[in-house]
Design an enzyme around this catalytic site. Sequence first.
Site, mmCIF file in Angstrom:
data_model
loop_
_atom_site.group_PDB
_atom_site.id
_atom_site.type_symbol
_atom_site.label_atom_id
_atom_site.label_comp_id
_atom_site.label_asym_id
_atom_site.label_seq_id
_atom_site.Cartn_x
_atom_site.Cartn_y
_atom_site.Cartn_z
ATOM 1 N N LYS A 192 -29.788 -12.905 8.739
ATOM 2 C CA LYS A 192 -29.617 -14.074 9.425
ATOM 3 C C LYS A 192 -28.368 -14.158 10.025
ATOM 4 O O LYS A 192 -27.365 -14.228 9.000
ATOM 5 C CB LYS A 192 -29.866 -15.282 8.603
ATOM 6 C CG LYS A 192 -30.079 -16.546 9.600
ATOM 7 C CD LYS A 192 -29.795 -17.825 9.039
ATOM 8 C CE LYS A 192 -28.364 -18.129 8.664
ATOM 9 N NZ LYS A 192 -27.706 -18.438 9.845
ATOM 10 N N THR A 246 -17.189 -20.124 -0.166
ATOM 11 C CA THR A 246 -17.444 -20.229 -1.275
ATOM 12 C C THR A 246 -18.407 -21.592 -1.832
ATOM 13 O O THR A 246 -19.214 -21.249 -2.709
ATOM 14 C CB THR A 246 -15.878 -20.602 -2.238
ATOM 15 O OG1 THR A 246 -15.378 -19.353 -1.968
ATOM 16 C CG2 THR A 246 -16.150 -20.717 -3.567
ATOM 17 N N GLY A 249 -21.715 -19.780 -1.215
ATOM 18 C CA GLY A 249 -21.841 -18.903 -2.185
ATOM 19 C C GLY A 249 -22.369 -19.540 -3.571
ATOM 20 O O GLY A 249 -23.148 -18.938 -4.199
ATOM 21 N N GLU A 266 -19.433 -12.296 -0.838
ATOM 22 C CA GLU A 266 -18.013 -12.097 -0.128
ATOM 23 C C GLU A 266 -17.671 -13.356 0.242
ATOM 24 O O GLU A 266 -18.037 -14.099 1.308
ATOM 25 C CB GLU A 266 -18.039 -10.787 0.795
ATOM 26 C CG GLU A 266 -16.734 -10.338 0.984
ATOM 27 C CD GLU A 266 -15.979 -10.940 2.166
ATOM 28 O OE1 GLU A 266 -15.253 -11.998 1.854
ATOM 29 O OE2 GLU A 266 -15.884 -10.409 3.064
ATOM 30 N N CYS A 300 -11.441 -13.981 6.345
ATOM 31 C CA CYS A 300 -11.534 -14.331 4.868
ATOM 32 C C CYS A 300 -10.367 -14.049 4.147
ATOM 33 O O CYS A 300 -9.838 -14.327 3.214
ATOM 34 C CB CYS A 300 -12.799 -13.966 4.321
ATOM 35 S SG CYS A 300 -12.983 -12.085 4.572
ATOM 36 N N GLU A 397 -8.888 -22.603 1.702
ATOM 37 C CA GLU A 397 -8.871 -21.766 2.994
ATOM 38 C C GLU A 397 -8.844 -22.872 4.048
ATOM 39 O O GLU A 397 -9.843 -23.675 4.075
ATOM 40 C CB GLU A 397 -10.264 -21.090 2.741
ATOM 41 C CG GLU A 397 -10.327 -20.087 3.771
ATOM 42 C CD GLU A 397 -11.660 -19.391 3.540
ATOM 43 O OE1 GLU A 397 -12.631 -19.559 2.961
ATOM 44 O OE2 GLU A 397 -11.626 -18.016 3.627
HETATM 45 P P1 NAI Z 1 -21.047 -21.271 5.910
HETATM 46 O O1 NAI Z 1 -20.795 -20.525 4.417
HETATM 47 O O2 NAI Z 1 -21.689 -22.277 5.757
HETATM 48 O O3 NAI Z 1 -21.686 -20.354 6.815
HETATM 49 C C1 NAI Z 1 -21.803 -18.724 6.552
HETATM 50 C C2 NAI Z 1 -23.433 -18.327 6.656
HETATM 51 O O4 NAI Z 1 -24.098 -19.073 5.740
HETATM 52 C C3 NAI Z 1 -24.038 -18.835 8.001
HETATM 53 O O5 NAI Z 1 -24.736 -17.910 8.416
HETATM 54 C C4 NAI Z 1 -24.728 -20.193 7.636
HETATM 55 O O6 NAI Z 1 -25.860 -20.595 8.400
HETATM 56 C C5 NAI Z 1 -25.236 -19.711 6.143
HETATM 57 N N1 NAI Z 1 -25.575 -20.806 5.488
HETATM 58 C C6 NAI Z 1 -25.276 -22.079 5.267
HETATM 59 N N2 NAI Z 1 -25.626 -22.621 4.418
HETATM 60 C C7 NAI Z 1 -26.489 -21.758 3.660
HETATM 61 C C8 NAI Z 1 -27.525 -21.973 2.519
HETATM 62 N N3 NAI Z 1 -27.698 -23.164 1.697
HETATM 63 N N4 NAI Z 1 -28.233 -20.850 2.266
HETATM 64 C C9 NAI Z 1 -27.909 -19.757 2.683
HETATM 65 N N5 NAI Z 1 -27.370 -19.507 3.755
HETATM 66 C C10 NAI Z 1 -26.580 -20.744 4.400
HETATM 67 O O7 NAI Z 1 -19.636 -21.457 6.476
HETATM 68 P P2 NAI Z 1 -19.217 -22.301 7.690
HETATM 69 O O8 NAI Z 1 -19.862 -23.624 7.492
HETATM 70 O O9 NAI Z 1 -19.742 -21.642 8.806
HETATM 71 O O10 NAI Z 1 -17.734 -22.540 7.650
HETATM 72 C C11 NAI Z 1 -17.070 -23.275 6.886
HETATM 73 C C12 NAI Z 1 -15.825 -22.821 6.120
HETATM 74 O O11 NAI Z 1 -16.164 -21.617 5.343
HETATM 75 C C13 NAI Z 1 -15.033 -22.303 6.971
HETATM 76 O O12 NAI Z 1 -14.050 -23.330 7.476
HETATM 77 C C14 NAI Z 1 -14.259 -21.240 6.192
HETATM 78 O O13 NAI Z 1 -13.168 -21.949 5.369
HETATM 79 C C15 NAI Z 1 -15.325 -20.866 5.098
HETATM 80 N N6 NAI Z 1 -15.779 -19.439 5.791
HETATM 81 C C16 NAI Z 1 -15.540 -18.673 5.133
HETATM 82 C C17 NAI Z 1 -16.164 -16.990 5.546
HETATM 83 C C18 NAI Z 1 -15.512 -16.028 4.911
HETATM 84 O O14 NAI Z 1 -15.759 -14.793 5.274
HETATM 85 N N7 NAI Z 1 -14.803 -16.078 3.918
HETATM 86 C C19 NAI Z 1 -16.897 -17.051 6.795
HETATM 87 C C20 NAI Z 1 -17.207 -18.069 7.412
HETATM 88 C C21 NAI Z 1 -16.728 -19.455 6.881
#
Ligand code: NAI
Length: 793
Positions: A192, A246, A249, A266, A300, A397
């Site tokens: 996804k 996180t 996660g 990750e 990240c 972050e």
């Molecule tokens: P997110 O962690 O919500 O989204 C990442 C992925 O997870 C997306 O594909 C989303 O649709 C999916 N997702 C969301 N909720 C889920 C759930 N309950 N179960 C399974 N999948 C789910 O990140 P978001 O909202 O896009 O960004 C929010 C903050 O997260 C950012 O401001 C940043 O600080 C951090 N972030 C960190 C990343 C990293 O690589 N460390 C990458 C993206 C965001």
Amino acid sequence: MSIAEKFASMEYGPAPEDPKEAVTWLDCHNRRFGLFIDGGWREPAKPEYFDTFDPSTGEKLATVAQGGSADIDAAVKAARDAAPKWRALTCHMRARYLYALARLVQKHSRLLAVLETMDNGKPIRESRDIDIPLVARHFYYHAGWAQLLDQEFPDHEPCGVVGQVIPWNFPLLMLAWKIAPALATGNTVVLKPAEFTPLTALLFAELCQEAGLPGGVVNIITGDGSTGEALVKHSNVDKVAFTGSTEVGRAIRGATAATHKRLSLELGGKSPFIIFEDADLDSAVEGLVDGIWFNQGQVCCAGSRLLMQESIADTLLSKIRDRMSALRMGPPLDKAIDIGAIVAQVQLDRIQSMVAQGIAEGAHCWQPQLALPSRGLYYPPTLLSNVHPTSIVAQQEIFGPVLAAMTFRTPNEAVELANNTVYGLASCVWSESINVALHVAAQIKAGVVWVNCTNMFDAACGFGGYRESGYGREGGREGLLEYLEPKWLKHAPKLSASPAPAPLEPSQPQASTPAIDRTVKLYIGGKQSRPDSGYSMEVRGADGQLLGEAPLGNRKDIRNAVEAARKAAGWAKATAHNRAQVLYYCAENLALRRAEIIQRLATAVGTKQAAQEVDLGIERIFSYAAWADKFDGAVHNPPFRNIAIAMNEALGTVGVICPAEAPLLGFLSLVMPLLAIGNTVVAIPSEKYPLIAGDLYQVFDTSDMPAGAINIVTGYVSQLLKTLAEHDDVDAIWCYGDDTLVASAKAMSVGNLKQVWTNEGRIIDWFDPKIAEGRWFLEHATQVKNIWVPYGE
Ligand code: NAI
């Protein structure tokens, strides 16, 4: 403007990349996309769609299907149906498919780069020169592993169907990091993409068709968090791999705790960028540009915390401001742009609000006078100085182009500050002194340390976090292990549920009757100690005969044991040779006591098993003494002017729930690999015969084992597990027991996201060294840290 005038001003002219091919591709699909399931395109079961936009203009790019649970069902079924044939292919055939995908990525690299930039807002310079070449490299590298799989991992098999959820910051690169190792190891995939950036994943689906990949091997389901949630919770998914926040996660860890899904995470980071006074400051500033302004800081592993030695702080800040003023922000398709658009309004709002909080907490904010484009989502490069280490902008972050600067005086202070967040993903150390740089690199708790360089990535070098930055690695040999399992484990029968712990009927301390021949103590910090509760539990043999009493440890005892284990950090610093010597000495002392220990253990497990446990136990200790100085890391040769030194580091302090069925051998089989690597351990022995603790601490006491390296707390396992799993100073839990116990270990460890390794409720034959000892255990006792160092010409 005349040429002479241009020379005088050195202004860049516009250099826009032509988006025509990407626009044509979008138009060919009428700017509307379904789901990629079983090798073909389908409409979602419920006709729901969402739009994806170009964040640099606000223009709608396309309408994309919102996958629901019925679609996830269909995709998982397709992946499951495709799995046997995909797995049955020869390694060479799978390698050919991966190679074909790599070639196709290269062939379509320009289209992929432009589409990525349009959907995400990142500068074309980055998508063209970094993201897409790394995607191709990842598929090439894993085509190699696919070819070598049977030779290199003969006793392993794929997990099965893998559910993968990725973020929006590196949409296609994260897809490659997920899909390439999964396919190379014979798994099938449902992926996804993030809702803000689904387009390159959909184009990749077409490349899968072009490569002739069998239907169902890769399925792409677009949608939002609810789609991701349906995927990770699906009962027919065997492994979940996630990159993102996180917070999510943690939710995924909780949602999968009661299942046997393998999980790699990750997550976020707050990576330190440390500059010492003897660093080449101009190079360090260039590094910083890559460290925090690459991809608008939406990275990240962004070097978002600048730690400067106090003596150079003013000079450095002035150089940074000068450099920031020269950054070019604007339309990301312009080839001379450094900083593009922020991915979405919600992300821009988040950056603004966190910076405002930082300023409210005392930070000084500086931004260069750059003209912001008149439309689109932009945030200027930002320097926050005078940041307090506890401020939100130093701890959380931001995921934007915002640098939080702090000072330090000594290398020790730098390390303390560097490790002073819950994260541990990456770090940079800049110093012209190799001694300072490597001394500091060794002490930083992070999966990557870049010495005098930054943001170097390669498929051969595993990437992943310590602590709340997640667990598991992507890339390298270690990345493959996330998608493989030993053959025996998958097919091992299940342990029957152990009876619920006996109701607490503690006997009074000092109660002595003639039948009691043995009372042991806890073993904490190298000393035998009485339990805090003052109570003990009766231990009975198979025939019900009272064998002795074991202390009833409680929360306080666990806390004391963890504290002792933390203090014994010297064990990790001891040389591998020294650790080996101590382990050999343990084996020697166990051998000396062989007869008496067999005699006592026999009362619980019978004479035959007792003798086997002791004799194999001695062998097992010998094995791990042997491994202690042989479970080496590696030196990778990435395609840059660097080497990456992959160190196998200890996890830290590990809580171990020992298996019930083999009280001595099970204990040694888990504790010894951990000790061999340099972990410190708090072990809870089998409830069946906790009296073994008494024999073990006598062995440790007489073997020069440093105080606190191994601590033993007896008591009711499920109660002690809770304190261990919830303890923030415990880095990992190894829990060997039935389904209920291992599920609770996973659920209770959600708090600080400690990694949990279990037998997944299966029976392990502790008496078979092919199963119960060796690399599989050592691999779980370590985490790889890659230290990148400039090397050669
Ligand atoms: P997110 O962690 O919500 O989204 C990442 C992925 O997870 C997306 O594909 C989303 O649709 C999916 N997702 C969301 N909720 C889920 C759930 N309950 N179960 C399974 N999948 C789910 O990140 P978001 O909202 O896009 O960004 C929010 C903050 O997260 C950012 O401001 C940043 O600080 C951090 N972030 C960190 C990343 C990293 O690589 N460390 C990458 C993206 C965001």
